[in-house]
Design a protein around this motif. Structure first.
Motif, mmCIF file in Angstrom:
data_model
loop_
_atom_site.group_PDB
_atom_site.id
_atom_site.type_symbol
_atom_site.label_atom_id
_atom_site.label_comp_id
_atom_site.label_asym_id
_atom_site.label_seq_id
_atom_site.Cartn_x
_atom_site.Cartn_y
_atom_site.Cartn_z
ATOM 1 N N LEU A 47 5.050 -5.664 -3.993
ATOM 2 C CA LEU A 47 5.227 -4.223 -4.138
ATOM 3 C C LEU A 47 6.415 -3.720 -3.334
ATOM 4 O O LEU A 47 7.138 -2.825 -3.766
ATOM 5 C CB LEU A 47 3.961 -3.486 -3.695
ATOM 6 C CG LEU A 47 2.690 -3.814 -4.476
ATOM 7 C CD1 LEU A 47 1.501 -3.081 -3.886
ATOM 8 C CD2 LEU A 47 2.868 -3.457 -5.934
ATOM 9 N N LYS A 48 6.642 -4.281 -2.159
ATOM 10 C CA LYS A 48 7.730 -3.835 -1.284
ATOM 11 C C LYS A 48 8.091 -5.016 -0.392
ATOM 12 O O LYS A 48 7.226 -5.781 0.013
ATOM 13 C CB LYS A 48 7.247 -2.639 -0.445
ATOM 14 C CG LYS A 48 8.312 -1.928 0.313
ATOM 15 C CD LYS A 48 9.107 -1.017 -0.595
ATOM 16 C CE LYS A 48 10.060 -0.200 0.248
ATOM 17 N NZ LYS A 48 11.050 0.488 -0.509
ATOM 18 N N ASN A 49 9.360 -5.162 -0.086
ATOM 19 C CA ASN A 49 9.760 -6.245 0.810
ATOM 20 C C ASN A 49 10.795 -5.742 1.816
ATOM 21 O O ASN A 49 11.257 -4.609 1.747
ATOM 22 C CB ASN A 49 10.293 -7.451 0.039
ATOM 23 C CG ASN A 49 11.530 -7.154 -0.753
ATOM 24 O OD1 ASN A 49 12.072 -6.068 -0.693
ATOM 25 N ND2 ASN A 49 11.990 -8.122 -1.520
ATOM 26 N N ASN A 50 11.121 -6.593 2.763
ATOM 27 C CA ASN A 50 12.113 -6.321 3.803
ATOM 28 C C ASN A 50 11.710 -5.114 4.663
ATOM 29 O O ASN A 50 12.521 -4.241 4.951
ATOM 30 C CB ASN A 50 13.497 -6.126 3.179
ATOM 31 C CG ASN A 50 14.599 -6.437 4.158
ATOM 32 O OD1 ASN A 50 14.371 -7.100 5.174
ATOM 33 N ND2 ASN A 50 15.788 -5.969 3.889
ATOM 34 N N LEU A 51 10.436 -5.076 5.060
ATOM 35 C CA LEU A 51 9.921 -3.990 5.892
ATOM 36 C C LEU A 51 9.746 -4.470 7.325
ATOM 37 O O LEU A 51 9.440 -5.638 7.559
ATOM 38 C CB LEU A 51 8.554 -3.532 5.372
ATOM 39 C CG LEU A 51 8.512 -2.941 3.965
ATOM 40 C CD1 LEU A 51 7.074 -2.803 3.513
ATOM 41 C CD2 LEU A 51 9.200 -1.596 3.951
ATOM 42 N N ASP A 52 9.912 -3.555 8.285
ATOM 43 C CA ASP A 52 9.577 -3.921 9.656
ATOM 44 C C ASP A 52 8.053 -3.846 9.801
ATOM 45 O O ASP A 52 7.340 -3.433 8.895
ATOM 46 C CB ASP A 52 10.296 -3.020 10.668
ATOM 47 C CG ASP A 52 9.973 -1.545 10.477
ATOM 48 O OD1 ASP A 52 8.872 -1.235 10.002
ATOM 49 O OD2 ASP A 52 10.834 -0.710 10.808
ATOM 50 N N GLU A 53 7.548 -4.268 10.949
ATOM 51 C CA GLU A 53 6.101 -4.389 11.126
ATOM 52 C C GLU A 53 5.389 -3.038 11.002
ATOM 53 O O GLU A 53 4.349 -2.932 10.352
ATOM 54 C CB GLU A 53 5.801 -5.020 12.486
ATOM 55 C CG GLU A 53 4.348 -5.356 12.683
ATOM 56 C CD GLU A 53 4.104 -6.112 13.978
ATOM 57 O OE1 GLU A 53 2.936 -6.426 14.231
ATOM 58 O OE2 GLU A 53 5.062 -6.369 14.720
ATOM 59 N N ALA A 54 5.963 -1.991 11.587
ATOM 60 C CA ALA A 54 5.324 -0.675 11.545
ATOM 61 C C ALA A 54 5.268 -0.136 10.113
ATOM 62 O O ALA A 54 4.236 0.394 9.679
ATOM 63 C CB ALA A 54 6.073 0.299 12.450
ATOM 64 N N SER A 55 6.346 -0.270 9.379
ATOM 65 C CA SER A 55 6.373 0.215 7.989
ATOM 66 C C SER A 55 5.410 -0.585 7.120
ATOM 67 O O SER A 55 4.734 -0.026 6.247
ATOM 68 C CB SER A 55 7.782 0.104 7.413
ATOM 69 O OG SER A 55 8.670 0.923 8.131
ATOM 70 N N ALA A 56 5.342 -1.893 7.342
ATOM 71 C CA ALA A 56 4.436 -2.731 6.562
ATOM 72 C C ALA A 56 2.987 -2.319 6.805
ATOM 73 O O ALA A 56 2.183 -2.245 5.866
ATOM 74 C CB ALA A 56 4.647 -4.200 6.913
ATOM 75 N N GLU A 57 2.638 -2.033 8.058
ATOM 76 C CA GLU A 57 1.271 -1.605 8.380
ATOM 77 C C GLU A 57 0.972 -0.240 7.755
ATOM 78 O O GLU A 57 -0.130 0.006 7.259
ATOM 79 C CB GLU A 57 1.081 -1.561 9.898
ATOM 80 C CG GLU A 57 -0.288 -1.135 10.338
ATOM 81 C CD GLU A 57 -1.404 -2.020 9.776
ATOM 82 O OE1 GLU A 57 -2.509 -1.480 9.551
ATOM 83 O OE2 GLU A 57 -1.177 -3.223 9.549
ATOM 84 N N LYS A 58 1.966 0.642 7.719
ATOM 85 C CA LYS A 58 1.794 1.970 7.119
ATOM 86 C C LYS A 58 1.527 1.839 5.618
ATOM 87 O O LYS A 58 0.623 2.486 5.081
ATOM 88 C CB LYS A 58 3.054 2.799 7.374
ATOM 89 C CG LYS A 58 2.987 4.204 6.866
ATOM 90 C CD LYS A 58 4.270 4.939 7.208
ATOM 91 C CE LYS A 58 4.315 6.320 6.591
ATOM 92 N NZ LYS A 58 5.573 6.997 6.847
ATOM 93 N N TYR A 59 2.297 0.966 4.927
ATOM 94 C CA TYR A 59 2.078 0.727 3.503
ATOM 95 C C TYR A 59 0.693 0.134 3.265
ATOM 96 O O TYR A 59 -0.018 0.527 2.343
ATOM 97 C CB TYR A 59 3.142 -0.225 2.936
ATOM 98 C CG TYR A 59 4.366 0.465 2.422
ATOM 99 C CD1 TYR A 59 4.439 0.907 1.106
ATOM 100 C CD2 TYR A 59 5.467 0.679 3.240
ATOM 101 C CE1 TYR A 59 5.565 1.544 0.617
ATOM 102 C CE2 TYR A 59 6.594 1.324 2.773
ATOM 103 C CZ TYR A 59 6.645 1.742 1.455
ATOM 104 O OH TYR A 59 7.757 2.370 0.984
ATOM 105 N N ARG A 60 0.296 -0.844 4.095
ATOM 106 C CA ARG A 60 -1.011 -1.483 3.929
ATOM 107 C C ARG A 60 -2.133 -0.452 4.049
ATOM 108 O O ARG A 60 -3.050 -0.415 3.235
ATOM 109 C CB ARG A 60 -1.208 -2.594 4.955
ATOM 110 C CG ARG A 60 -2.492 -3.398 4.712
ATOM 111 C CD ARG A 60 -2.951 -4.140 5.940
ATOM 112 N NE ARG A 60 -3.228 -3.275 7.074
ATOM 113 C CZ ARG A 60 -4.313 -2.497 7.204
ATOM 114 N NH1 ARG A 60 -5.221 -2.448 6.262
ATOM 115 N NH2 ARG A 60 -4.500 -1.739 8.277
ATOM 116 N N ALA A 61 -2.054 0.413 5.073
ATOM 117 C CA ALA A 61 -3.099 1.413 5.291
ATOM 118 C C ALA A 61 -3.152 2.411 4.133
ATOM 119 O O ALA A 61 -4.241 2.786 3.665
ATOM 120 C CB ALA A 61 -2.851 2.141 6.609
ATOM 121 N N THR A 62 -2.005 2.837 3.631
ATOM 122 C CA THR A 62 -1.954 3.795 2.523
ATOM 123 C C THR A 62 -2.563 3.195 1.262
ATOM 124 O O THR A 62 -3.362 3.846 0.570
ATOM 125 C CB THR A 62 -0.504 4.241 2.253
ATOM 126 O OG1 THR A 62 0.035 4.792 3.446
ATOM 127 C CG2 THR A 62 -0.428 5.248 1.133
#
Length: 188
Positions: A47-62
């Protein structure tokens, strides 16, 4: 600093209904029903790539709040350690046959030291060591001077400027065709 990607395989959060999750994802991604159907095809979709850890966690939670269970996967390639075999010992330089009592050693030979497992295949190569020429050296072989061909042009001459060289003249154009019998009429 790691980079991450968000992958979805069509799995839902426990207790979530498929229709509700599909509607939530359609609203979240602003996608049509066909694109949402491809997300639930059972195949793994990034769905999305090249994310930093904080952004990846935000996407996962959403996405989890929307009812979709996603995987956050690090993008760093796994580097496999390879241990190389030691290079073979080089053979000592053989001496040339003795001529008139003087021993002459062969010209220097190239010794290849492998830098990785691919270069290890060339460790036993026996090649002359040509070396490197000094800066400004002429690397091209000397060429013999070319002699011009021996043609005799003494019988030829050049005509003066403006003289007739015997070119064929173009014939004069004939008279124009007679169009006096033709009329133009206006049609309505």
């Amino acid at each position: 600093m790691g980079r991450y990607e968000i992958a979805f395989s069509g799995q839902l959060v426990a207790g979530a209904r498929m229709e509700l999750v599909q509607a939530n994802l359609a609203r979240l991604f602003q996608a049509d029903a066909q694109r949402i159907a491809t997300l639930f095809s059972g195949r793994r979709v990034i769905l999305k790539n090249n994310l930093d850890e904080a952004s990846a966690e935000k996407y996962r939670a959403t996405l989890e709040r929307a009812g979709a269970l996603v995987d956050v996967v690090p993008m760093e390639p796994v580097i496999e350690e390879v241990e190389l075999a030691p290079p073979p010992e080089p053979d000592p330089e053989p001496a040339r046959p003795v001529a008139s009592g003087v021993s002459t050693a062969m010209p220097p030979r190239l010794q290849v030291v492998p830098r990785d497992e691919y270069m290890a295949a060339f460790a036993g190569v026996d090649a002359p060591d040509f070396g490197i020429a000094p800066v400004g050296a002429d690397l091209q072989d000397a060429k013999p001077e070319v002699q011009p061909p021996g043609f005799d042009f003494s019988a030829l001459s050049v005509a003066p400027v403006g003289s007739d060289m015997g070119q064929a003249r173009t014939p004069a154009a004939g008279p124009p065709p007679d169009t006096s019998h033709l009329k133009l009429e206006e049609r309505r």
